[in-house]
Design a protein around this motif. Structure first.
Motif, mmCIF file in Angstrom:
data_model
loop_
_atom_site.group_PDB
_atom_site.id
_atom_site.type_symbol
_atom_site.label_atom_id
_atom_site.label_comp_id
_atom_site.label_asym_id
_atom_site.label_seq_id
_atom_site.Cartn_x
_atom_site.Cartn_y
_atom_site.Cartn_z
ATOM 1 N N LEU A 107 120.362 -15.882 -38.348
ATOM 2 C CA LEU A 107 120.086 -17.267 -38.757
ATOM 3 C C LEU A 107 119.924 -18.198 -37.558
ATOM 4 O O LEU A 107 119.194 -19.177 -37.640
ATOM 5 C CB LEU A 107 121.227 -17.800 -39.640
ATOM 6 C CG LEU A 107 121.325 -17.264 -41.069
ATOM 7 C CD1 LEU A 107 122.586 -17.801 -41.736
ATOM 8 C CD2 LEU A 107 120.095 -17.646 -41.886
ATOM 9 N N THR A 108 120.619 -17.908 -36.459
ATOM 10 C CA THR A 108 120.607 -18.835 -35.316
ATOM 11 C C THR A 108 120.240 -18.112 -34.025
ATOM 12 O O THR A 108 120.480 -16.909 -33.887
ATOM 13 C CB THR A 108 121.997 -19.496 -35.123
ATOM 14 O OG1 THR A 108 122.931 -18.483 -34.738
ATOM 15 C CG2 THR A 108 122.462 -20.187 -36.396
ATOM 16 N N VAL A 109 119.664 -18.876 -33.073
ATOM 17 C CA VAL A 109 119.156 -18.277 -31.833
ATOM 18 C C VAL A 109 120.275 -17.684 -30.978
ATOM 19 O O VAL A 109 120.075 -16.697 -30.263
ATOM 20 C CB VAL A 109 118.308 -19.302 -31.025
ATOM 21 C CG1 VAL A 109 119.182 -20.401 -30.414
ATOM 22 C CG2 VAL A 109 117.475 -18.606 -29.969
ATOM 23 N N GLY A 110 121.459 -18.261 -31.072
ATOM 24 C CA GLY A 110 122.582 -17.749 -30.270
ATOM 25 C C GLY A 110 123.046 -16.389 -30.736
ATOM 26 O O GLY A 110 123.385 -15.532 -29.922
ATOM 27 N N LYS A 111 123.066 -16.196 -32.051
ATOM 28 C CA LYS A 111 123.565 -14.930 -32.610
ATOM 29 C C LYS A 111 122.395 -14.233 -33.302
ATOM 30 O O LYS A 111 122.261 -14.248 -34.525
ATOM 31 C CB LYS A 111 124.720 -15.205 -33.582
ATOM 32 C CG LYS A 111 125.951 -15.797 -32.872
ATOM 33 C CD LYS A 111 127.152 -15.861 -33.770
ATOM 34 C CE LYS A 111 128.417 -16.259 -33.014
ATOM 35 N NZ LYS A 111 128.436 -17.689 -32.650
ATOM 36 N N ASN A 112 121.577 -13.583 -32.468
ATOM 37 C CA ASN A 112 120.345 -12.992 -33.000
ATOM 38 C C ASN A 112 120.341 -11.465 -32.969
ATOM 39 O O ASN A 112 119.305 -10.822 -32.900
ATOM 40 C CB ASN A 112 119.115 -13.596 -32.307
ATOM 41 C CG ASN A 112 119.102 -13.364 -30.808
ATOM 42 O OD1 ASN A 112 119.996 -12.710 -30.274
ATOM 43 N ND2 ASN A 112 118.093 -13.879 -30.135
ATOM 44 N N VAL A 113 121.548 -10.877 -33.020
ATOM 45 C CA VAL A 113 121.782 -9.471 -33.383
ATOM 46 C C VAL A 113 121.402 -8.423 -32.343
ATOM 47 O O VAL A 113 122.121 -7.444 -32.145
ATOM 48 C CB VAL A 113 121.102 -9.100 -34.738
ATOM 49 C CG1 VAL A 113 121.458 -7.683 -35.185
ATOM 50 C CG2 VAL A 113 121.455 -10.107 -35.824
ATOM 51 N N ILE A 114 120.255 -8.600 -31.692
ATOM 52 C CA ILE A 114 119.736 -7.517 -30.846
ATOM 53 C C ILE A 114 119.063 -8.057 -29.598
ATOM 54 O O ILE A 114 118.478 -9.145 -29.611
ATOM 55 C CB ILE A 114 118.772 -6.618 -31.661
ATOM 56 C CG1 ILE A 114 118.298 -5.403 -30.833
ATOM 57 C CG2 ILE A 114 117.582 -7.429 -32.200
ATOM 58 C CD1 ILE A 114 117.605 -4.323 -31.653
ATOM 59 N N HIS A 115 119.171 -7.274 -28.522
ATOM 60 C CA HIS A 115 118.411 -7.532 -27.294
ATOM 61 C C HIS A 115 117.444 -6.378 -27.075
ATOM 62 O O HIS A 115 117.780 -5.227 -27.361
ATOM 63 C CB HIS A 115 119.347 -7.609 -26.077
ATOM 64 C CG HIS A 115 118.587 -7.463 -24.781
ATOM 65 N ND1 HIS A 115 117.930 -8.516 -24.208
ATOM 66 C CD2 HIS A 115 118.317 -6.379 -24.011
ATOM 67 C CE1 HIS A 115 117.303 -8.075 -23.109
ATOM 68 N NE2 HIS A 115 117.525 -6.790 -22.978
ATOM 69 N N GLY A 116 116.273 -6.685 -26.534
ATOM 70 C CA GLY A 116 115.341 -5.634 -26.135
ATOM 71 C C GLY A 116 114.580 -6.038 -24.889
ATOM 72 O O GLY A 116 114.212 -7.206 -24.732
#
Ligand code: RTP
Ligand code: MG
Length: 148
Positions: A107-116
């Motif tokens: 939902l929010t840019v800070g907690k966006n689940v994954i990095h790639g």
């Protein structure tokens, strides 16, 4: 074969999304060649996100990525760097399309689940920051004959 660095961030680990994320890349046809659950030391986090060190959100970003365990991975496959970015969706989940990981789970840019990793250069840099050479394995996967 092209390789990329992917990481389930602390929010994704706490929300029990490791399996969901791994499953998506497996079903796509990519091959997992390295993985570990780990806590990121602050110094490694600062190196990893070094390109953002002048940005106003840098401190928060480092605080967040060191706030709990992450699931760090190396995946390989044809065009895996850009295809994985597409499967992740836009950085801000509010702009990420349904069907992408951030579009479906964030939902929010800070907690966006994954990095790639976002380029071949960053993939090489990030893989070597997080993994020793012996932690990235080469193995034949029979299903690859049905993918390539
Ligand atoms: P990532 O590096 O985590 O895969 O994400 P990305 O390439 O899509 O985005 P990037 O521009 O590299 O930003 C890194 C992470 O910083 C956080 N961020 N916060 N508060 C803000 O305005 C802001 N902007 C970016 C996000 O968590 C992003 O994933
Ligand atoms: Mg980035």
């Amino acid at each position: 074969m092209e390789k990329t660095f992917l990481m389930v961030k602390p929010d994704g680990v706490q929300r029990q999304l490791i399996g969901e994320v791994v499953s998506r890349f497996e079903r796509k046809g990519f091959q997992l060649v390295g993985a570990k659950l780990m806590s990121i030391p602050r110094e490694l986090a600062e190196q990893h996100y070094g390109e953002h060190k002048e940005r106003p959100f840098f401190g928060e970003l480092v605080d967040f990525i060191t706030s709990g365990p992450v699931f760090a991975m190396v995946w390989q496959g044809e065009n895996v760097i850009s295809t994985a970015r597409g499967m992740m969706g836009s950085t801000n989940p509010k702009d990420a399309a349904p069907g992408t990981i951030r579009g479906d789970f964030g939902l929010t840019v800070g907690k966006n689940v994954i990095h790639g990793s976002d380029s071949p250069e960053s993939a090489e840099r990030e893989i070597s920051l997080f993994f020793n050479e012996e932690e990235v394995v080469a193995y034949d996967k029979l299903i690859n004959n049905w993918i390539y």
